[in-house]
Motif scaffolding. Structure first.
Motif, PDB file in Angstrom:
ATOM      1  N   ASP A 105      25.726  61.873 -31.673  1.00 30.72           N
ATOM      2  CA  ASP A 105      26.719  61.832 -32.741  1.00 30.72           C
ATOM      3  C   ASP A 105      26.474  62.890 -33.813  1.00 30.72           C
ATOM      4  OD1 ASP A 105      24.436  60.821 -33.879  1.00 30.72           O
ATOM      5  OD2 ASP A 105      25.319  58.963 -34.616  1.00 30.72           O
ATOM      6  N   ALA A 106      25.600  63.854 -33.537  1.00 35.05           N
ATOM      7  CA  ALA A 106      25.331  64.925 -34.508  1.00 35.05           C
ATOM      8  C   ALA A 106      26.573  65.808 -34.665  1.00 35.05           C
ATOM      9  CB  ALA A 106      24.148  65.769 -34.042  1.00 35.05           C
ATOM     10  N   PRO A 107      26.786  66.379 -35.857  1.00 33.10           N
ATOM     11  CA  PRO A 107      27.959  67.245 -36.071  1.00 33.10           C
ATOM     12  C   PRO A 107      27.960  68.425 -35.110  1.00 33.10           C
ATOM     13  CG  PRO A 107      26.888  66.696 -38.155  1.00 33.10           C
ATOM     14  CD  PRO A 107      25.971  66.215 -37.070  1.00 33.10           C
ATOM     15  N   LEU A 108      29.134  68.765 -34.602  1.00 27.44           N
ATOM     16  CA  LEU A 108      29.269  69.866 -33.653  1.00 27.44           C
ATOM     17  C   LEU A 108      29.744  71.151 -34.317  1.00 27.44           C
ATOM     18  CD1 LEU A 108      30.967  67.911 -30.703  1.00 27.44           C
ATOM     19  CD2 LEU A 108      28.540  68.475 -30.999  1.00 27.44           C
ATOM     20  N   ASP A 109      30.011  71.113 -35.612  1.00 29.76           N
ATOM     21  CA  ASP A 109      30.548  72.280 -36.305  1.00 29.76           C
ATOM     22  C   ASP A 109      29.475  73.067 -37.040  1.00 29.76           C
ATOM     23  OD1 ASP A 109      29.938  70.482 -38.254  1.00 29.76           O
ATOM     24  OD2 ASP A 109      31.954  70.317 -39.087  1.00 29.76           O
ATOM     25  N   GLY A 110      28.205  72.804 -36.734  1.00 35.91           N
ATOM     26  CA  GLY A 110      27.131  73.545 -37.372  1.00 35.91           C
ATOM     27  C   GLY A 110      26.636  72.938 -38.664  1.00 35.91           C
ATOM     28  N   ARG A 111      27.279  71.893 -39.133  1.00 38.07           N
ATOM     29  CA  ARG A 111      26.818  71.261 -40.369  1.00 38.07           C
ATOM     30  C   ARG A 111      25.464  70.577 -40.150  1.00 38.07           C
ATOM     31  NH1 ARG A 111      29.801  66.930 -41.724  1.00 38.07           N
ATOM     32  NH2 ARG A 111      30.854  66.876 -39.694  1.00 38.07           N
ATOM     33  N   VAL A 112      24.636  70.648 -41.154  1.00 34.87           N
ATOM     34  CA  VAL A 112      23.331  69.987 -41.085  1.00 34.87           C
ATOM     35  C   VAL A 112      23.516  68.529 -41.453  1.00 34.87           C
ATOM     36  CG1 VAL A 112      20.998  69.911 -42.002  1.00 34.87           C
ATOM     37  CG2 VAL A 112      22.136  72.116 -41.676  1.00 34.87           C
ATOM     38  N   PRO A 113      23.133  67.603 -40.575  1.00 29.02           N
ATOM     39  CA  PRO A 113      23.313  66.187 -40.900  1.00 29.02           C
ATOM     40  C   PRO A 113      22.420  65.775 -42.058  1.00 29.02           C
ATOM     41  CG  PRO A 113      22.017  66.434 -38.902  1.00 29.02           C
ATOM     42  CD  PRO A 113      22.509  67.803 -39.257  1.00 29.02           C
ATOM     43  N   PRO A 114      22.844  64.829 -42.849  1.00 31.63           N
ATOM     44  CA  PRO A 114      22.008  64.387 -43.984  1.00 31.63           C
ATOM     45  C   PRO A 114      20.746  63.694 -43.503  1.00 31.63           C
ATOM     46  CG  PRO A 114      23.879  62.908 -43.681  1.00 31.63           C
ATOM     47  CD  PRO A 114      24.093  64.055 -42.744  1.00 31.63           C
ATOM     48  N   ASP A 115      19.736  63.731 -44.358  1.00 26.89           N
ATOM     49  CA  ASP A 115      18.497  63.028 -44.042  1.00 26.89           C
ATOM     50  C   ASP A 115      18.751  61.523 -43.954  1.00 26.89           C
ATOM     51  OD1 ASP A 115      17.255  65.452 -44.091  1.00 26.89           O
ATOM     52  OD2 ASP A 115      16.223  65.134 -46.004  1.00 26.89           O
ATOM     53  N   GLU A 116      17.937  60.866 -43.141  1.00 24.40           N
ATOM     54  CA  GLU A 116      18.080  59.425 -42.955  1.00 24.40           C
ATOM     55  C   GLU A 116      16.712  58.760 -43.111  1.00 24.40           C
ATOM     56  OE1 GLU A 116      20.912  57.762 -40.328  1.00 24.40           O
ATOM     57  OE2 GLU A 116      21.473  59.712 -39.490  1.00 24.40           O
ATOM     58  N   PRO A 117      16.700  57.454 -43.370  1.00 19.87           N
ATOM     59  CA  PRO A 117      15.425  56.769 -43.639  1.00 19.87           C
ATOM     60  C   PRO A 117      14.586  56.564 -42.380  1.00 19.87           C
ATOM     61  CG  PRO A 117      17.244  55.216 -43.752  1.00 19.87           C
ATOM     62  CD  PRO A 117      17.851  56.573 -43.612  1.00 19.87           C
ATOM     63  N   TYR A 118      13.294  56.765 -42.543  1.00 20.58           N
ATOM     64  CA  TYR A 118      12.295  56.533 -41.498  1.00 20.58           C
ATOM     65  C   TYR A 118      11.216  55.602 -42.042  1.00 20.58           C
ATOM     66  CZ  TYR A 118      13.720  60.508 -38.484  1.00 20.58           C
ATOM     67  OH  TYR A 118      14.385  61.376 -37.650  1.00 20.58           O
ATOM     68  N   ILE A 119      10.765  54.684 -41.203  1.00 18.04           N
ATOM     69  CA  ILE A 119       9.548  53.927 -41.497  1.00 18.04           C
ATOM     70  C   ILE A 119       8.351  54.741 -41.030  1.00 18.04           C
ATOM     71  CG2 ILE A 119       8.190  51.889 -40.861  1.00 18.04           C
ATOM     72  CD1 ILE A 119      10.641  50.266 -40.713  1.00 18.04           C
ATOM     73  N   ALA A 120       7.264  54.689 -41.768  1.00 14.50           N
ATOM     74  CA  ALA A 120       6.056  55.418 -41.370  1.00 14.50           C
ATOM     75  C   ALA A 120       4.817  54.686 -41.877  1.00 14.50           C
ATOM     76  CB  ALA A 120       6.075  56.842 -41.917  1.00 14.50           C
ATOM     77  N   ASN A 121       3.712  54.947 -41.220  1.00 16.46           N
ATOM     78  CA  ASN A 121       2.399  54.477 -41.663  1.00 16.46           C
ATOM     79  C   ASN A 121       2.359  52.962 -41.919  1.00 16.46           C
ATOM     80  OD1 ASN A 121       1.418  57.123 -41.566  1.00 16.46           O
ATOM     81  ND2 ASN A 121       2.081  57.539 -43.659  1.00 16.46           N
ATOM     82  N   VAL A 122       2.838  52.215 -40.932  1.00 15.86           N
ATOM     83  CA  VAL A 122       2.699  50.761 -41.000  1.00 15.86           C
ATOM     84  C   VAL A 122       1.254  50.409 -40.650  1.00 15.86           C
ATOM     85  CG1 VAL A 122       3.445  48.540 -40.084  1.00 15.86           C
ATOM     86  CG2 VAL A 122       5.111  50.387 -40.389  1.00 15.86           C
ATOM     87  N   ALA A 123       0.557  49.805 -41.576  1.00 15.68           N
ATOM     88  CA  ALA A 123      -0.861  49.454 -41.375  1.00 15.68           C
ATOM     89  C   ALA A 123      -1.083  48.009 -41.786  1.00 15.68           C
ATOM     90  CB  ALA A 123      -1.767  50.382 -42.189  1.00 15.68           C
ATOM     91  N   VAL A 124      -1.875  47.295 -40.997  1.00 14.12           N
ATOM     92  CA  VAL A 124      -2.197  45.904 -41.291  1.00 14.12           C
ATOM     93  C   VAL A 124      -3.713  45.753 -41.233  1.00 14.12           C
ATOM     94  CG1 VAL A 124      -1.940  43.502 -40.576  1.00 14.12           C
ATOM     95  CG2 VAL A 124      -0.007  45.078 -40.352  1.00 14.12           C
ATOM     96  N   ALA A 125      -4.278  45.104 -42.235  1.00 14.03           N
ATOM     97  CA  ALA A 125      -5.726  44.877 -42.277  1.00 14.03           C
ATOM     98  C   ALA A 125      -6.164  44.070 -41.059  1.00 14.03           C
ATOM     99  CB  ALA A 125      -6.109  44.155 -43.562  1.00 14.03           C
ATOM    100  N   ALA A 126      -7.370  44.359 -40.584  1.00 13.26           N
ATOM    101  CA  ALA A 126      -7.864  43.715 -39.364  1.00 13.26           C
ATOM    102  C   ALA A 126      -7.820  42.194 -39.464  1.00 13.26           C
ATOM    103  CB  ALA A 126      -9.285  44.196 -39.069  1.00 13.26           C
ATOM    104  N   ALA A 127      -8.168  41.658 -40.622  1.00  6.97           N
ATOM    105  CA  ALA A 127      -8.225  40.207 -40.785  1.00  6.97           C
ATOM    106  C   ALA A 127      -6.847  39.566 -40.840  1.00  6.97           C
ATOM    107  CB  ALA A 127      -8.998  39.854 -42.053  1.00  6.97           C
ATOM    108  N   ALA A 128      -5.790  40.370 -41.006  1.00  9.74           N
ATOM    109  CA  ALA A 128      -4.438  39.830 -41.151  1.00  9.74           C
ATOM    110  C   ALA A 128      -3.546  40.130 -39.955  1.00  9.74           C
ATOM    111  CB  ALA A 128      -3.800  40.390 -42.425  1.00  9.74           C
ATOM    112  N   ARG A 129      -4.107  40.683 -38.895  1.00 15.69           N
ATOM    113  CA  ARG A 129      -3.282  41.069 -37.741  1.00 15.69           C
ATOM    114  C   ARG A 129      -2.856  39.843 -36.941  1.00 15.69           C
ATOM    115  NH1 ARG A 129      -6.913  46.389 -36.204  1.00 15.69           N
ATOM    116  NH2 ARG A 129      -6.209  47.633 -37.985  1.00 15.69           N
ATOM    117  N   ARG A 130      -1.732  40.031 -36.226  1.00 16.61           N
ATOM    118  CA  ARG A 130      -1.132  38.985 -35.380  1.00 16.61           C
ATOM    119  C   ARG A 130      -0.764  37.746 -36.174  1.00 16.61           C
ATOM    120  NH1 ARG A 130      -1.142  41.229 -30.710  1.00 16.61           N
ATOM    121  NH2 ARG A 130      -2.867  42.539 -29.971  1.00 16.61           N
ATOM    122  N   GLN A 131      -0.364  37.981 -37.422  1.00 20.88           N
ATOM    123  CA  GLN A 131       0.073  36.885 -38.282  1.00 20.88           C
ATOM    124  C   GLN A 131       1.443  37.171 -38.893  1.00 20.88           C
ATOM    125  OE1 GLN A 131      -3.099  36.206 -41.104  1.00 20.88           O
ATOM    126  NE2 GLN A 131      -4.637  35.950 -39.506  1.00 20.88           N
TER     127      GLN A 131
END
Length: 205
Positions: A105-131
């Motif tokens: 669905d990217a623009p075909l007329d050469g326009r640069v699509p706007p930035d979109e949100p990304y999740i990054a660096n999801v970290a969970v402490a060892a003692a809190a994992r699988r909860q």
């Protein structure tokens, strides 16, 4: 005590063991005073520091992470979430705006699509994992992204990171694009094994 009284106590005890830790979890925007603990968690999760020099390398890595987290948190459209249970940091994740992958669905007329949100660096402490901490962070990130008016959310993950892929799959993310990463160098030569990076997408609303 009577048999019915004992049965009631057993039922209450069983119910208590089934209540997830996330019931006492708080997820909010990270405060400056929490950055050292979040940086320490990120180093423990994402950095491979071991050996005799670890005692020197770890503080430097934590300082570098703290500076990066503080710098990114000042960027418009970026936020850092922290999960806490009492005074303890149980997990964290970042959300920021980046260019989307080349989708159909990217623009075909050469326009640069706007930035979109990304999740990054999801970290969970060892003692809190699988909860349920990781999922709770993702759910809160989705809620905030929706409030900001975005219709979809991305995340990048290595194909070989099966644990992270399982988390995002259960949260409703689907593979949208696959990119082959540049071969890593080993002993001055490119490795014959090329890694792939998956762009996962979830439509919101």
């Amino acid at each position: 005590p009577s048999a019915s009284r004992i049965l009631t106590i057993m039922r209450i005890s069983l119910l208590a063991t089934l209540i997830p830790v996330t019931a006492s979890l708080t997820i909010a925007s990270a405060q400056p005073k929490q950055l050292p603990a979040i940086a320490s968690l990120c180093v423990a999760t994402f950095e491979d520091i071991s050996g005799f020099a670890a005692a020197l390398q770890r503080p430097r890595a934590e300082q570098a992470w703290e500076a990066k987290l503080a710098g990114r948190s000042a960027i418009d459209g970026h936020f850092l979430l922290v999960a806490t249970a009492g005074d303890d940091v149980s997990g964290c994740c970042e959300v920021g705006l980046l260019p989307p992958p080349p989708l159909a669905d990217a623009p075909l007329d050469g326009r640069v699509p706007p930035d979109e949100p990304y999740i990054a660096n999801v970290a969970v402490a060892a003692a809190a994992r699988r909860q349920g901490v990781g999922r709770a962070l993702i759910d809160e990130a989705e809620r905030r992204v929706c409030e900001a008016g975005y219709a979809r959310l991305f995340v990048k993950v290595d194909r070989s990171n099966f644990e992270a892929r399982r988390l995002y799959d259960r949260a409703g993310f689907k593979i949208a694009f696959v990119r082959t990463k540049r071969a890593e160098m080993k002993f001055g030569l490119p490795s014959s094994k090329q890694a792939q990076e998956l762009f996962l997408l979830k439509s919101l609303g």
